[in-house]
Every structure is written in C-alpha cells, then in structure tokens.
Design an enzyme around this catalytic site. Structure first.
Site, short mmCIF file in Angstrom:
data_model
loop_
_atom_site.label_atom_id
_atom_site.label_comp_id
_atom_site.label_asym_id
_atom_site.label_seq_id
_atom_site.Cartn_x
_atom_site.Cartn_y
_atom_site.Cartn_z
CG ASP A 31 35.26 34.23 34.67
OD1 ASP A 31 34.41 33.42 34.27
OD2 ASP A 31 36.30 34.49 34.03
CG HIS A 42 35.53 28.14 33.03
ND1 HIS A 42 35.16 29.35 32.49
CD2 HIS A 42 34.38 27.57 33.46
CE1 HIS A 42 33.85 29.50 32.59
NE2 HIS A 42 33.36 28.43 33.18
CB ILE A 58 42.31 32.06 24.64
CG1 ILE A 58 42.51 32.47 26.11
CG2 ILE A 58 43.53 31.31 24.13
CD1 ILE A 58 42.74 31.30 27.06
CB THR A 59 39.95 31.53 19.74
OG1 THR A 59 38.77 32.24 20.17
CG2 THR A 59 39.91 30.12 20.29
#
Length: 463
Positions: free
Chosen positions: A191, A87, A379-380
């Site tokens: 993941d 990613h 993350i946002t």
C-alpha cells in the site's frame, strides 16, 4: 500519558469523584431492575473486530444491548485509517457497520479512552460482559542503530498520515529524495509503495488527505525497494485478500522470468518511476548523511534460509550491502498495547491471553480481532474471528456463566465520565461530522475531506 489537550483534570479530582464500584453499581441497579432480562454488553474498539462482534451479538440475541466505546472521536478504526485511499471498495463495509450502529439496541461512545477515562474493571462492574476489540495501535520497532534519524518512519504512522489519523496529521515526511526503502513485505508495505509511486492525479478523487496529496505532488521519489529478510515463498502480502497462495507464486514467478513483449518493454523503459522486491535482506543499520542529520541509506545483511516449513528462518551469511535512500519506512508489523493493569497481556506475542476469545482467568471478559490473535489476516479473517468470540460469549450467557442480575450499562458509565469531564461522541454526532466531511470534499470532487483536528471536531459539535 498526558491527558488530551482539550480536557484536563487533576489526578486528585479523579480519585475524589470516583465512587467505589460496588456501591455505585448497587445504587444504579435499584433504578434498572427492568433490564434484568436484557444482557448489557460492552465492546471496546469500533474497528472491524468491534463492529463484527456487536453485529453477531445483536443478530443472535433478540434482547442484547451492545455499547461500543472508542478512543477516537470517529468510528470504524482501520477501515477508515488503514485501508488505502485507492481501495474504496474495501471501505464499503462501513455501510454494514453503520446499520449496526443505528440499531436501537446499539450505542456508540467515541472520545472515550478505556484504561484512562474509564477502567476495564468499571466496565466489568457495569456490564454483564466486556469484549476487548481495540486492535493493534503500535508498530514493531526495528531495534537497529540509526532508527531514530529523521527520514525514518513506521509504515503505520505514514499510513495514518495519508489516511487522516489525528495523531499522525503533523508527520510531514520529507519526500525530496530519489529512493525510498520499505522494510517488510506485507500488504501494508505494498500500500505504502503504491501511494508513493501513484501519480497524484490518480489519487485526487479519493479520500486521501489534502495535506498528503500536496506533499505527494511535490514528491521526488522515483524508486521504491520493498525489502524482506526471507524469500518469495515467505512473503506476507496477498492478492485481493483471499486467493490461493499458489496463484501468488505463479504471478511472482512469471513476472521474474518471462521476457516482456515489445510494448511492455517500451512502457517499462519510459516509466518515470519504478519499484522492486529485494529478498534475503535484513536491516542492520540506518546509515546517516555526512552531517549526521538524517537518513541517507540502509545497511542490509544478506540472509539465507534454514529449517523447513513453519520453522524456516533467515540467518545472516556474513555479507552486507548498503542501499542509498533518503526515506526508510518500517513495515515489519503492528502490535497491540496493554490496555489496563487489570487485564492480562502477553508482551512477547502482543495479545491478551485467551481461550477461544475468553480472557484467561477473568470471567466475563472476552477479546476479538488482532488483540485476540495478533495482527494477521484481512478484514474477512477478523469477521470470522469476531463472530466466533460473539458465539462463545452467547454460549456462556446461555449456560449461566455470566452475572444474572441487572447491570446499569452505559447509564452508570456516562455518569462516571461526566464526573471526570469526558464528553462522549455519539453516532449521531459522528453522522454530523460525516456530513461535514462529505460537504468539504464535494468542492474538489472527492468523496470526503477528512477532519483531522479533534478540537475542530468538538467545536463543530458545539462543545
């Protein structure tokens, strides 16, 4: 915790060289009166929470100076050590963080472990405000029999291994089994499953470590089960970070109920590897091999849901099932650790108690990111959360709630660290290491080959 292998000092020398904070700060203050109008702010942790907090402070106060302290030699936290190697687009945020670090009002000090090399109180004495943004560097234990068996790992350690986190570089998971079980159904679980099952040829142009790539090339894992104690409506993973949950449910439902077309059915039948979601299963025990020397399976309690809405919980029905596997990866959550005895900490929630980012009962101390709200979101989410903490801090500064006199900031802390034999790594030092990694990766067509050994990093920097 033992000091790092490349530096050591006896406790007696620590106490001998450490000056009483009030006296030492007072002496430094005589030399830094010109900084009276410059808020000196310290951020602990250089992951997304730390950098987003620093970014907000620098953007919205034209004179603020922000120092970022990081225990690793390198910056960027979970962006470097947590985001999956396949990613790379998610890691583009590093470009923004680099611009922040290059500001003449920002400084990075790696290789400094707050709570050991320097105390939070010493930082509070040296700065007008301190922001704790050190994330969640531990994992939730399963607390079941057999968890200690070889073949059982935390997903956090496994991710650290393939992403080049120095402390996990020697993990050496045995991938010679046919089946792996991942406990937990969040984004990290997906993941890990994807890395286990992706053909190594598809990973060789990423920044995955060479050691991990070599191990995956030899892997015999063909099937991965991702197990959750609740149902599909409660899964923790997301699609692309922020799409509505309705879209996720539609995708799960369609995949489970629609009959595949001829081509898709043929593709599935010929696939050499497979994965699946197992719902309403809770781990009870890791089952040992006949000789008792490693994991050979996991016993799962069958569960059902009780309650509604947020109160929904999984309870055992009394039935159990045994699932053979040679690799068990626990992905039931990260958790923060207490950083310093002077900082309040809620061990049950795994956070620093706070009100809108203000640490409870400790004026001038703030927190952002996972240590503020717990290890949730993407993350946002952390960006928004960190901006809010920065905003609260600047409001307190404007309202006169923070110390008004000059503070020496890093000048005092660097002198303190020097007296303790600690050598901070600057951002320009990191850029030298970055260039070395990129250079090493070019030979094999990778974006970089990560440096894994802190001692080697220090040697490359001439220390």
């Amino acid at each position: 915790m033992a000091p790092r292998c490349w530096r050591w000092w006896p406790w007696s020398s620590w106490t001998r060289t450490r000056l009483p904070p009030s006296r030492s700060i007072q002496n430094f203050g005589q030399h830094f009166s010109t900084q009276e109008q410059t808020p000196q702010i310290c951020v602990v942790g250089s992951g997304p929470a730390g950098f987003y907090t620093a970014q907000h402070l620098l953007k919205h106060h034209s004179r603020a100076h922000v120092d970022i302290y990081e225990k690793q030699l390198v910056p960027f936290g979970l962006v470097r050590f947590g985001v999956a190697p396949d990613h790379p687009e998610v890691k583009n945020v590093i470009n923004t963080f680099t611009q922040t670090a290059r500001s003449d009002r920002c400084a990075f000090y790696g290789n400094v472990e707050v709570g050991r090399d320097v105390t939070v109180q010493e930082l509070r004495d040296a700065y007008h405000a301190v922001v704790l943004s050190y994330g969640a560097e531990d994992h939730q234990a399963l607390d079941i029999p057999g968890e200690e068996l070889p073949g059982v790992f935390s997903a956090r350690a496994f991710v650290g291994w393939y992403n080049g986190l120095p402390e996990n570089r020697e993990l050496a998971p045995d991938l010679s089994c046919d089946t792996a079980v991942i406990l937990g159904q969040g984004n990290v679980a997906l993941d890990v499953a994807r890395i286990l099952l992706t053909p190594p040829d598809h990973l060789e142009k990423t920044d995955i470590t060479e050691a991990a790539l070599g191990a995956l090339r030899q892997s015999r894992v063909k099937t991965v089960w991702i197990v959750g104690r609740r149902g599909p409506l409660q899964v923790a993973f997301t699609i692309k970070a922020a799409r509505p949950r309705k879209r996720l449910m539609e995708l799960l439902l369609r995949t489970a109920t629609e009959k595949p077309g001829v081509e898709e059915a043929a593709r599935r039948a010929s696939a050499s590897r497979a994965w699946g979601l197992r719902f309403f299963r809770s781990p009870q025990q890791v089952l040992p091999s006949p000789d008792g020397r490693r994991a050979a399976g996991i016993r799962l309690a069958v569960t059902r849901l009780e309650g509604i809405g947020e109160a929904t919980r999984a309870v055992p029905t009394g039935d159990v099932e045994d699932l053979p596997c040679g690799l068990v990866l626990s992905s039931i959550g990260y958790k923060s650790r207490p950083i310093d005895p002077s900082v309040p900490f809620d061990p049950k929630l795994g956070v620093v108690p706070n009100m809108e980012g203000r640490v409870v009962d400790v004026p001038g101390l703030y927190c952002s990111g996972w240590v503020k709200r717990g290890p949730t979101g993407v993350i946002t989410t952390t960006m928004t959360d960190s901006f809010l903490t920065g905003q609260i801090l600047l409001q307190d500064l404007k309202a006169g709630h923070l110390p008004s006199g000059p503070r020496p900031g890093s000048a005092f802390i660097k002198a303190l660290l020097d007296s303790r034999g600690v050598w901070p790594v600057s951002f320009s030092d990191w850029e030298k290491l970055d260039a070395e990694e990129v250079s090493r990766g070019q030979a094999s067509g990778k974006p970089r080959e990560k440096l894994l050994d802190p001692q080697e990093m220090l040697r490359l920097l001439g220390h």
